[in-house]
Design a protein around this motif. Sequence first.
Motif, PDB file in Angstrom:
ATOM      1  N   GLY A  39       0.786  -1.224   0.000  1.00  0.00           N
ATOM      2  CA  GLY A  39       0.000   0.000   0.000  1.00  0.00           C
ATOM      3  C   GLY A  39       0.817   1.272   0.000  1.00  0.00           C
ATOM      4  N   GLY A  40       0.088   2.349   0.091  1.00  0.00           N
ATOM      5  CA  GLY A  40       0.703   3.659   0.129  1.00  0.00           C
ATOM      6  C   GLY A  40       0.546   4.404  -1.180  1.00  0.00           C
ATOM      7  N   PRO A  41       0.832   5.709  -1.125  1.00  0.00           N
ATOM      8  CA  PRO A  41       0.618   6.571  -2.276  1.00  0.00           C
ATOM      9  C   PRO A  41       1.793   6.631  -3.246  1.00  0.00           C
ATOM     10  CG  PRO A  41       1.326   7.885  -0.431  1.00  0.00           C
ATOM     11  CD  PRO A  41       1.218   6.459   0.060  1.00  0.00           C
ATOM     12  N   GLY A  42       2.879   5.963  -2.908  1.00  0.00           N
ATOM     13  CA  GLY A  42       4.102   6.105  -3.689  1.00  0.00           C
ATOM     14  C   GLY A  42       4.081   5.428  -5.041  1.00  0.00           C
ATOM     15  N   ARG A  43       5.192   5.600  -5.718  1.00  0.00           N
ATOM     16  CA  ARG A  43       5.406   5.006  -7.037  1.00  0.00           C
ATOM     17  C   ARG A  43       5.377   3.481  -6.923  1.00  0.00           C
ATOM     18  NH1 ARG A  43      11.021   5.966  -9.919  1.00  0.00           N
ATOM     19  NH2 ARG A  43      10.582   4.672 -11.714  1.00  0.00           N
ATOM     20  N   PRO A  92       6.877   6.197   2.478  1.00  0.00           N
ATOM     21  CA  PRO A  92       5.727   6.228   1.577  1.00  0.00           C
ATOM     22  C   PRO A  92       6.099   6.547   0.127  1.00  0.00           C
ATOM     23  CG  PRO A  92       5.878   8.353   2.637  1.00  0.00           C
ATOM     24  CD  PRO A  92       7.028   7.498   3.169  1.00  0.00           C
ATOM     25  N   GLU A  93       7.412   6.670  -0.160  1.00  0.00           N
ATOM     26  CA  GLU A  93       7.820   7.021  -1.524  1.00  0.00           C
ATOM     27  C   GLU A  93       7.501   5.930  -2.538  1.00  0.00           C
ATOM     28  OE1 GLU A  93      10.028   7.279   1.053  1.00  0.00           O
ATOM     29  OE2 GLU A  93       9.971   9.453   1.320  1.00  0.00           O
ATOM     30  N   TRP A  94       7.464   4.683  -2.074  1.00  0.00           N
ATOM     31  CA  TRP A  94       7.204   3.540  -2.958  1.00  0.00           C
ATOM     32  C   TRP A  94       6.039   2.719  -2.437  1.00  0.00           C
ATOM     33  CZ3 TRP A  94       9.736   2.976  -7.502  1.00  0.00           C
ATOM     34  CH2 TRP A  94      10.914   3.715  -7.658  1.00  0.00           C
ATOM     35  N   ARG A  95       5.217   2.247  -3.336  1.00  0.00           N
ATOM     36  CA  ARG A  95       4.145   1.290  -3.040  1.00  0.00           C
ATOM     37  C   ARG A  95       4.662  -0.068  -3.512  1.00  0.00           C
ATOM     38  NH1 ARG A  95      -1.340   0.696  -6.587  1.00  0.00           N
ATOM     39  NH2 ARG A  95      -2.101  -1.224  -5.616  1.00  0.00           N
ATOM     40  N   VAL A  96       5.110  -0.871  -2.600  1.00  0.00           N
ATOM     41  CA  VAL A  96       5.687  -2.170  -2.944  1.00  0.00           C
ATOM     42  C   VAL A  96       4.570  -3.201  -3.110  1.00  0.00           C
ATOM     43  CG1 VAL A  96       7.247  -4.017  -2.204  1.00  0.00           C
ATOM     44  CG2 VAL A  96       7.850  -1.619  -1.763  1.00  0.00           C
TER      45      VAL A  96
END
Length: 107
Positions: free
Chosen positions: A24-28, A52-56
Amino acid sequence: MDTDIAKRSSLTIDGRTLSYVDFGGPGRPLLALHGHMSEGLSYAELAARLAPEWRVIAPDQRGHGESDRAADYSREGYLADLKALMDHLGLDRAALLGHSLGAINAY
């Protein structure tokens, strides 16, 4: 490490279940591909560090983790699963990261 935001989901490809963990998260978006005899959840700590920079998003590649076994373990089969996952998630682009088997598939 906070795995509470991680969500395990699946999709069906040709009658086979492909399981994946979306941290999850808003990142790339970053598709993280595990090595042989492993599973997507092995990227939990890395996902926590990259947020939060990456959405894994870490699939259990065919025959691993909670994904079903397949009749075909060719490179084309693995890549078809990744394309199906990206389509399922509505992703037109994603960075790739891989370890061992996952690195070969990412390459």
